[in-house]
Design a protein around this motif. Structure first.
Motif, PDB file in Angstrom:
ATOM      1  N   MET A  84       0.850  -1.151   0.000  1.00 16.23           N
ATOM      2  CA  MET A  84       0.000   0.000   0.000  1.00 16.23           C
ATOM      3  C   MET A  84       0.902   1.221   0.000  1.00 16.23           C
ATOM      4  SD  MET A  84      -3.083   0.973   2.596  1.00 16.23           S
ATOM      5  CE  MET A  84      -3.895  -0.546   2.199  1.00 16.23           C
ATOM      6  N   LYS A  85       0.583   2.180  -0.867  1.00 11.96           N
ATOM      7  CA  LYS A  85       1.414   3.377  -1.006  1.00 11.96           C
ATOM      8  C   LYS A  85       0.577   4.642  -1.053  1.00 11.96           C
ATOM      9  CE  LYS A  85       5.177   1.319  -3.644  1.00 11.96           C
ATOM     10  NZ  LYS A  85       5.988   1.444  -4.856  1.00 11.96           N
ATOM     11  N   VAL A  86       1.202   5.738  -0.646  1.00 13.64           N
ATOM     12  CA  VAL A  86       0.711   7.083  -0.895  1.00 13.64           C
ATOM     13  C   VAL A  86       1.801   7.715  -1.732  1.00 13.64           C
ATOM     14  CG1 VAL A  86       0.212   9.332   0.098  1.00 13.64           C
ATOM     15  CG2 VAL A  86      -0.638   7.287   1.232  1.00 13.64           C
ATOM     16  N   GLY A  87       1.476   8.027  -2.977  1.00 15.43           N
ATOM     17  CA  GLY A  87       2.513   8.485  -3.896  1.00 15.43           C
ATOM     18  C   GLY A  87       3.535   7.382  -4.063  1.00 15.43           C
ATOM     19  N   SER A  88       4.795   7.666  -3.828  1.00 22.23           N
ATOM     20  CA  SER A  88       5.835   6.635  -3.932  1.00 22.23           C
ATOM     21  C   SER A  88       6.225   6.075  -2.564  1.00 22.23           C
ATOM     22  CB  SER A  88       7.064   7.190  -4.641  1.00 22.23           C
ATOM     23  OG  SER A  88       7.608   8.256  -3.884  1.00 22.23           O
ATOM     24  N   LYS A  89       5.599   6.591  -1.497  1.00 21.89           N
ATOM     25  CA  LYS A  89       5.931   6.153  -0.133  1.00 21.89           C
ATOM     26  C   LYS A  89       5.127   4.915   0.254  1.00 21.89           C
ATOM     27  CE  LYS A  89       5.928   7.635   4.659  1.00 21.89           C
ATOM     28  NZ  LYS A  89       5.524   8.673   5.596  1.00 21.89           N
ATOM     29  N   SER A  90       5.809   3.853   0.610  1.00 20.85           N
ATOM     30  CA  SER A  90       5.155   2.620   1.044  1.00 20.85           C
ATOM     31  C   SER A  90       4.670   2.775   2.480  1.00 20.85           C
ATOM     32  CB  SER A  90       6.129   1.442   0.956  1.00 20.85           C
ATOM     33  OG  SER A  90       5.508   0.264   1.417  1.00 20.85           O
ATOM     34  N   LEU A  91       3.396   2.431   2.710  1.00 17.97           N
ATOM     35  CA  LEU A  91       2.823   2.494   4.056  1.00 17.97           C
ATOM     36  C   LEU A  91       2.815   1.141   4.739  1.00 17.97           C
ATOM     37  CD1 LEU A  91      -0.272   4.776   3.446  1.00 17.97           C
ATOM     38  CD2 LEU A  91       1.975   5.420   4.300  1.00 17.97           C
ATOM     39  N   GLY A  92       2.873   0.068   3.958  1.00 18.07           N
ATOM     40  CA  GLY A  92       2.857  -1.256   4.551  1.00 18.07           C
ATOM     41  C   GLY A  92       2.627  -2.327   3.516  1.00 18.07           C
TER      42      GLY A  92
END
Length: 54
Positions: free
Chosen positions: A1-9
């Protein structure tokens, strides 16, 4: 799961394909991108969801 290119988990699915990913609360209106990858490394197309409540 990502927001933009940042992985959240991430998570591994069980034998029935069920999974859950615990993430920090996101701001209302944030778009999350979800993909799945099989054991062979094939990745699904991206599905997006928008946070509607914080």
């Amino acid at each position: 799961m990502k927001v933009g290119s940042k992985s959240l988990g991430s998570a591994n699915a069980d034998s029935k394909g069920n999974y859950s990913v615990k993430i920090k609360a996101q701001k209302k209106g944030t778009t999350l991108a979800v993909t799945a990858k099989d054991k062979a490394g094939n990745q699904s197309s991206k599905r997006t969801i928008k946070v509607v409540k914080h």
